[in-house]
Design a protein around this motif. Structure first.
Motif, mmCIF file in Angstrom:
data_model
loop_
_atom_site.group_PDB
_atom_site.id
_atom_site.type_symbol
_atom_site.label_atom_id
_atom_site.label_comp_id
_atom_site.label_asym_id
_atom_site.label_seq_id
_atom_site.Cartn_x
_atom_site.Cartn_y
_atom_site.Cartn_z
ATOM 1 N N GLY A 148 0.843 -1.200 0.000
ATOM 2 C CA GLY A 148 0.000 0.000 0.000
ATOM 3 C C GLY A 148 0.868 1.236 0.000
ATOM 4 N N VAL A 149 0.242 2.414 -0.058
ATOM 5 C CA VAL A 149 1.006 3.666 -0.137
ATOM 6 C C VAL A 149 1.605 4.026 1.229
ATOM 7 C CG1 VAL A 149 0.868 6.132 -0.656
ATOM 8 C CG2 VAL A 149 -0.454 4.494 -2.009
ATOM 9 N N VAL A 150 2.912 4.286 1.252
ATOM 10 C CA VAL A 150 3.590 4.740 2.469
ATOM 11 C C VAL A 150 3.728 6.269 2.354
ATOM 12 C CG1 VAL A 150 5.651 4.527 3.915
ATOM 13 C CG2 VAL A 150 4.877 2.566 2.548
ATOM 14 N N PRO A 151 2.968 7.043 3.176
ATOM 15 C CA PRO A 151 2.912 8.495 2.969
ATOM 16 C C PRO A 151 4.268 9.194 2.906
ATOM 17 C CG PRO A 151 1.202 7.818 4.480
ATOM 18 C CD PRO A 151 2.054 6.598 4.229
ATOM 19 N N GLU A 152 5.183 8.874 3.810
ATOM 20 C CA GLU A 152 6.465 9.596 3.807
ATOM 21 C C GLU A 152 7.271 9.289 2.542
ATOM 22 O OE1 GLU A 152 8.770 9.750 7.353
ATOM 23 O OE2 GLU A 152 10.538 10.427 6.262
ATOM 24 N N LEU A 153 7.245 8.028 2.149
ATOM 25 C CA LEU A 153 7.950 7.639 0.924
ATOM 26 C C LEU A 153 7.342 8.366 -0.285
ATOM 27 C CD1 LEU A 153 10.061 5.738 -0.346
ATOM 28 C CD2 LEU A 153 8.310 3.956 -0.428
ATOM 29 N N ALA A 154 6.011 8.509 -0.267
ATOM 30 C CA ALA A 154 5.326 9.193 -1.380
ATOM 31 C C ALA A 154 5.780 10.646 -1.466
ATOM 32 C CB ALA A 154 3.811 9.116 -1.191
ATOM 33 N N SER A 155 5.789 11.363 -0.325
ATOM 34 C CA SER A 155 6.144 12.790 -0.405
ATOM 35 C C SER A 155 7.616 12.965 -0.765
ATOM 36 C CB SER A 155 5.771 13.535 0.871
ATOM 37 O OG SER A 155 6.089 12.798 2.001
ATOM 38 N N ARG A 156 8.476 12.112 -0.243
ATOM 39 C CA ARG A 156 9.907 12.232 -0.584
ATOM 40 C C ARG A 156 10.133 11.965 -2.074
ATOM 41 N NH1 ARG A 156 13.921 11.525 3.649
ATOM 42 N NH2 ARG A 156 12.893 11.910 5.615
ATOM 43 N N THR A 157 9.372 11.032 -2.624
ATOM 44 C CA THR A 157 9.537 10.724 -4.052
ATOM 45 C C THR A 157 9.000 11.875 -4.910
ATOM 46 O OG1 THR A 157 9.330 8.409 -3.449
ATOM 47 C CG2 THR A 157 9.195 8.915 -5.796
ATOM 48 N N HIS A 158 7.904 12.516 -4.461
ATOM 49 C CA HIS A 158 7.411 13.696 -5.196
ATOM 50 C C HIS A 158 8.516 14.759 -5.272
ATOM 51 C CE1 HIS A 158 3.302 12.507 -5.719
ATOM 52 N NE2 HIS A 158 3.018 12.470 -4.434
ATOM 53 N N ILE A 159 9.185 14.995 -4.134
ATOM 54 C CA ILE A 159 10.245 16.025 -4.085
ATOM 55 C C ILE A 159 11.331 15.706 -5.112
ATOM 56 C CG2 ILE A 159 12.199 16.857 -2.702
ATOM 57 C CD1 ILE A 159 10.472 17.528 -0.597
ATOM 58 N N GLU A 160 11.661 14.435 -5.181
ATOM 59 C CA GLU A 160 12.740 14.011 -6.084
ATOM 60 C C GLU A 160 12.314 14.141 -7.557
ATOM 61 O OE1 GLU A 160 13.986 10.070 -4.863
ATOM 62 O OE2 GLU A 160 14.641 9.730 -6.932
ATOM 63 N N LYS A 161 11.058 13.825 -7.838
ATOM 64 C CA LYS A 161 10.628 13.691 -9.244
ATOM 65 C C LYS A 161 9.973 14.931 -9.842
ATOM 66 C CE LYS A 161 11.860 9.413 -9.594
ATOM 67 N NZ LYS A 161 12.981 9.037 -10.463
#
Ligand code: KG4
Ligand code: ZN
Length: 340
Positions: free
Chosen positions: A44-57
């Motif tokens: 499932g979606v891991v919120p912190e991983l999601a936001s960190r990946t947004h920052i990167e991408k």
């Protein structure tokens, strides 16, 4: 009116999206970085991983959308961004990025409601007559709306617990099939020709609200009753493909019936509606599309669904909403905040 070129940004959950929309020429590009593979191993979606990946991408995704549209940042007149609802850390990345561009480049800014994006996603490529009913079914939301015009819609029914997509994901997890569950469940159900084996409980026919948590619990206890699931150790005991296919198929047929029942009731209450839209990630499901289309035929209504890349989260739908907000003179200022 002077032409407008919109840069739209979507980062409310686990997909980083950007699109460019020219009010005169239409959608010029729609680019997405899907994080699904990253979250898969967690089920499932891991919120912190999601936001960190947004920052990167995010800057790569925005640049790709501009390049594909063959426009420069200086050509953009308005930056539109999803600012509600969603995961806070994910929303903040898109909103801060959009505000940075708007401030530094002196562009106009609009905060867009992600759900309004889904509601009008079927309008990107179809002229749907108003008023229409819209069934939105995604990983985060399941709701029924009456839509009377661009930006004019009324909530008729909502999920009181889990969203439909979430139920697909949870059943898939229960059966140890992987994430996201929707496409896997659909494939297994197709293998047994969408037969209903277990007759799971349908919905409360008196309300337009949905409850998918109850259905998930019914599936779980039915498995326990069949000695196929160990509740104490949370373990699937019967690993046979046959059982997984039968559960997947019975579950999908049950979801189809629930959707039909809700549409039936909504249509009875709103006999003036002229069409039905089925949107959100769950609307990628070919079986549900075909079954709801058959239901619409019986009422002499047309069913509209977006192409799959506009069903799941995307920035094209955010750009589409932004273009009519601009025409209605609706903008945000640099104090734009997120709403979760
Ligand atoms: O719209 P979306 O990308 O995310 C949210 O805004 O929540 O929808 C993702 C959801 C997931 O729960 C996934 O299991 C479901 O859509 N989904 C499907 C299918 N493809 C994706 N559900 C049923 N059948 C499918 N073929
Ligand atoms: Zn969504």
């Amino acid at each position: 009116m002077k032409n407008e070129i919109i840069l739209a940004i979507e980062s409310s959950c686990d997909d980083t999206g950007a699109a460019v929309f020219d009010i005169q020429r239409g959608l010029l590009s729609n680019h997405l970085f899907s994080q699904t593979a990253l979250h898969q191993s967690y089920g499932g979606v891991v919120p912190e991983l999601a936001s960190r990946t947004h920052i990167e991408k995010i800057n790569g995704v925005v640049q790709a959308a501009l390049d594909k549209a063959q426009v420069n940042l200086s050509d953009i007149t308005t930056v539109a961004v999803t600012n509600r609802p969603g995961l806070p850390g994910s929303l903040l990345v898109g909103v801060c990025f959009a505000k940075g561009i708007a401030w530094a480049q002196n562009k106009k800014l609009i905060g867009i409601d992600h759900l309004e994006g889904h509601i009008f996603s079927a309008c990107i490529e179809h002229q749907i007559p108003f008023p229409f009913l819209c069934l939105t079914a995604s990983g985060g939301h399941t709701a029924l709306y009456r839509v009377d015009g661009f930006g004019q819609f009324e909530l008729l029914g909502n999920t009181v617990d889990d969203a439909a997509g979430e139920a697909f994901d949870k059943i898939s997890k229960l059966l140890e099939l992987g994430y996201p569950g929707g496409p896997i469940i659909e494939k297994l159900a197709q293998e047994v020709h969408f037969k209903d084996y277990f007759d799971y409980p349908r919905s409360d026919k008196k309300t337009l609200n949905f409850s998918f948590s109850g259905l998930k619990t019914a599936v779980l206890y039915d498995l326990v009753k069949r000695n196929a699931y160990d509740l104490k150790n949370k373990q699937l005991l019967d690993q046979s493909l046959e059982l997984k296919q039968q559960v997947a198929s019975s579950f999908l047929v049950c979801v189809k019936d629930i959707f039909k029942e809700k549409l039936d009731l909504a249509y009875k209450q709103h006999p003036d509606i002229k069409a039905v839209a089925f949107v959100g990630g769950v609307a990628c499901n070919a079986y549900l599309k075909q079954q709801l289309s058959q239901w619409a035929d019986t009422k002499q209504l047309s069913l509209f669904t977006p192409r799959p890349s506009y069903c799941t989260d995307n920035a094209a739908m955010i750009a589409f909403v932004a273009q009519y907000k601009i025409q209605q003179g609706i903008f945000s200022d640099l104090t734009l905040d997120i709403l979760v």
